[in-house]
Motif scaffolding. Structure first.
Motif, short mmCIF file in Angstrom:
data_model
loop_
_atom_site.label_atom_id
_atom_site.label_comp_id
_atom_site.label_asym_id
_atom_site.label_seq_id
_atom_site.Cartn_x
_atom_site.Cartn_y
_atom_site.Cartn_z
N GLU A 320 0.84 -1.19 0.00
CA GLU A 320 0.00 0.00 0.00
C GLU A 320 0.88 1.25 0.00
OE1 GLU A 320 -3.98 1.87 2.00
OE2 GLU A 320 -3.04 0.15 2.96
N GLY A 321 0.41 2.29 -0.71
CA GLY A 321 1.11 3.56 -0.69
C GLY A 321 1.39 4.10 -2.07
N TYR A 322 2.19 5.18 -2.10
CA TYR A 322 2.53 5.83 -3.37
C TYR A 322 3.63 5.07 -4.09
CZ TYR A 322 -0.24 9.97 -2.27
OH TYR A 322 -1.27 10.82 -2.00
N TYR A 323 3.44 4.91 -5.41
CA TYR A 323 4.42 4.27 -6.27
C TYR A 323 5.15 5.30 -7.13
CZ TYR A 323 2.93 -0.46 -5.05
OH TYR A 323 2.68 -1.63 -4.37
N THR A 324 4.56 6.45 -7.32
CA THR A 324 5.23 7.56 -7.99
C THR A 324 5.03 8.82 -7.14
OG1 THR A 324 3.36 8.33 -9.35
CG2 THR A 324 4.70 6.54 -10.25
N THR A 325 5.80 9.86 -7.47
CA THR A 325 5.75 11.10 -6.70
C THR A 325 5.08 12.21 -7.50
OG1 THR A 325 7.87 11.92 -7.52
CG2 THR A 325 7.93 10.46 -5.60
N TRP A 326 4.80 13.30 -6.82
CA TRP A 326 4.25 14.50 -7.44
C TRP A 326 5.08 14.94 -8.65
CZ3 TRP A 326 0.57 18.54 -6.52
CH2 TRP A 326 0.91 19.79 -7.04
N ASP A 327 6.38 14.81 -8.56
CA ASP A 327 7.26 15.35 -9.59
C ASP A 327 7.77 14.28 -10.56
OD1 ASP A 327 8.81 14.18 -7.65
OD2 ASP A 327 10.21 15.85 -7.45
N GLY A 328 7.05 13.15 -10.66
CA GLY A 328 7.31 12.19 -11.72
C GLY A 328 8.42 11.20 -11.48
N LYS A 329 8.76 10.96 -10.23
CA LYS A 329 9.78 9.97 -9.90
C LYS A 329 9.12 8.74 -9.29
CE LYS A 329 13.36 13.46 -8.99
NZ LYS A 329 12.51 14.64 -9.22
N LEU A 330 9.84 7.62 -9.29
CA LEU A 330 9.38 6.44 -8.60
C LEU A 330 9.73 6.53 -7.12
CD1 LEU A 330 10.39 3.56 -11.05
CD2 LEU A 330 8.10 4.48 -10.67
N THR A 331 8.82 6.12 -6.26
CA THR A 331 9.12 5.98 -4.84
C THR A 331 9.90 4.69 -4.63
OG1 THR A 331 7.10 4.76 -4.37
CG2 THR A 331 6.98 7.18 -4.24
N GLU A 332 10.30 4.42 -3.40
CA GLU A 332 10.96 3.14 -3.11
C GLU A 332 10.03 1.98 -3.42
OE1 GLU A 332 12.45 3.14 0.85
OE2 GLU A 332 13.92 4.73 0.48
N LYS A 333 8.74 2.12 -3.11
CA LYS A 333 7.78 1.07 -3.46
C LYS A 333 7.73 0.89 -4.97
CE LYS A 333 4.54 1.50 0.44
NZ LYS A 333 5.18 2.61 1.16
N GLY A 334 7.70 2.00 -5.69
CA GLY A 334 7.65 1.94 -7.15
C GLY A 334 8.88 1.28 -7.73
N GLU A 335 10.05 1.56 -7.18
CA GLU A 335 11.28 0.95 -7.66
C GLU A 335 11.28 -0.55 -7.39
OE1 GLU A 335 14.28 3.17 -5.68
OE2 GLU A 335 14.23 4.85 -7.12
N ARG A 336 10.82 -0.96 -6.19
CA ARG A 336 10.74 -2.40 -5.89
C ARG A 336 9.77 -3.09 -6.83
NH1 ARG A 336 11.14 -0.58 -0.47
NH2 ARG A 336 8.86 -0.58 -0.20
N TYR A 337 8.62 -2.44 -7.08
CA TYR A 337 7.63 -3.03 -7.99
C TYR A 337 8.20 -3.20 -9.39
CZ TYR A 337 3.82 -3.16 -11.33
OH TYR A 337 3.02 -3.50 -12.38
N LEU A 338 8.85 -2.18 -9.92
CA LEU A 338 9.37 -2.25 -11.28
C LEU A 338 10.49 -3.28 -11.38
CD1 LEU A 338 8.85 -0.92 -13.99
CD2 LEU A 338 10.62 0.74 -13.48
N GLU A 339 11.34 -3.36 -10.38
CA GLU A 339 12.40 -4.37 -10.39
C GLU A 339 11.80 -5.77 -10.41
OE1 GLU A 339 14.76 -3.54 -6.98
OE2 GLU A 339 15.68 -1.72 -7.85
N ALA A 340 10.77 -6.02 -9.60
CA ALA A 340 10.13 -7.34 -9.57
C ALA A 340 9.44 -7.65 -10.88
CB ALA A 340 9.13 -7.40 -8.41
#
Length: 343
Positions: A320-340
């Motif tokens: 649960e939580g944000y996968y991207t940020t206001w300014d168009g970057k991946l969050t740590e969750k987003g990076e883990r998701y994309l790597e998987a």
């Protein structure tokens, strides 16, 4: 997402004080049945807003604690007067059943319901409890509405059903509805199209920047959908959402085009819904690499992905939580998701 952005706080204060409504624009599309390449149903949308100060719509995953449906959505984040992000509702979303929604801003000449929920809570309930188009229509009729819940909606579900619904604070009109056996094509922008709702639409004075381009965007979206009828899928929709207008007046604040490069207002993100695959495709900023104009007005659009898309698959979204940020970057969750996802 409660990160301070003090440099923009004064601007958002002036922005909100100048109007009873936020300034918001979107172009929506839907297709099902015989219009798609596989008989499934697809939605697509752009989110158009002022480059400075926004709002913007990062990707968020909700795992309801009460046993409701998991859903991926895009909270619409404004900057409040203290420089903090304020969530004013999620007008894009798909849940694990396949039920999906997208919405564009229309200003109604009606009073808000005195029993209204906040838009944030209203969309949380929509995403976690609704599984079909019919249920969604009943939801918007029966759940009291305030600012942020009104507008044009396109709904779709895993059964291949599609509907466009025009929603005021009090009045709700189903403007079109198609089963999986039909050939449904629909689009909407920032005005109502049905004869029932047009008299209630005051967007021309309350949301003029986006209303003034709405006629072009609505008709161009329908034209492109009709040209591609029978072969619509996510790749076709990516091309449609990327559409530019070489005849557009480049001095307009918001241009007559879908992939919008207005001088002060334009496309800040876009979405495609592959409902059969339970995949919510997302891209940030403009859908091309054009950076002409004054960069000082772009805000965080300087980080545009240039039409590169990330598929957010419901089956793989476990945090649960944000996968991207206001300014168009991946969050740590987003990076883990994309790597998987790439393994």
């Amino acid at each position: 997402m409660k990160r301070k952005r003090m440099a923009a706080a004064g601007m958002i204060g002036m922005f909100l004080a100048g109007s009873a409504f936020p300034v918001l624009g979107c172009t929506l599309m839907g297709a099902n049945g015989g219009t798609t390449d596989n008989g499934s149903v697809y939605l697509a949308s752009t989110s158009d807003n002022p480059y400075l100060p926004g709002p913007r719509k990062p990707v968020y995953v909700t795992l309801p604690e009460d046993g409701g449906y998991k859903f991926v959505h895009t909270p619409c984040l404004l900057l409040d007067e203290n420089g903090f992000y304020e969530n004013v509702g999620s007008d894009r979303g798909m849940n694990e059943t396949g039920f999906s929604w997208t919405r564009s801003w229309v200003v109604p000449d009606e009073e808000e319901s005195p029993e209204k929920m906040s838009a944030t809570a209203w969309f949380q309930k929509l995403g976690s409890t609704v599984s079909t188009v019919d249920e969604a229509i009943e939801f918007v009729k029966n759940n009291p509405k305030g600012t942020g819940c009104q507008g044009n909606y396109i709904f779709a579900d895993a059964g291949g059903n599609l509907a466009v619904v025009e929603v005021g604070f009090q009045t709700v009109t189903v403007a079109g509805k198609w089963s999986k056996d039909d050939q449904g094509l629909t689009a909407r922008a920032n005005r109502w199209e049905s004869e029932t709702m047009k008299p209630l639409d005051i967007s021309s004075t309350e949301n003029p920047i986006y209303y003034n381009t709405s006629d072009y965007r609505y008709n161009r979206a329908m034209e492109l959908l009709q040209e591609n009828a029978g072969k619509i899928n996510e790749e076709v929709l990516k091309r449609i959402l990327s559409d530019r207008n070489p005849q557009a007046d480049p001095s307009m604040p918001h241009l007559n085009e879908i992939n919008n490069h207005g001088t002060t207002d334009g496309t800040v993100s876009a979405e495609i819904y592959d409902i059969a695959d339970r995949t919510f495709w997302y891209t940030y900023g403009w859908l091309d690499d054009d950076r002409s104009g004054d960069p000082s007005l772009y805000g965080e659009n300087k980080n545009s992905w240039g039409g590169k898309w990330i598929p957010f698959k419901l089956s793989e979204l476990t945090e649960e939580g944000y996968y991207t940020t206001w300014d168009g970057k991946l969050t740590e969750k987003g990076e883990r998701y994309l790597e998987a996802l790439q393994k």
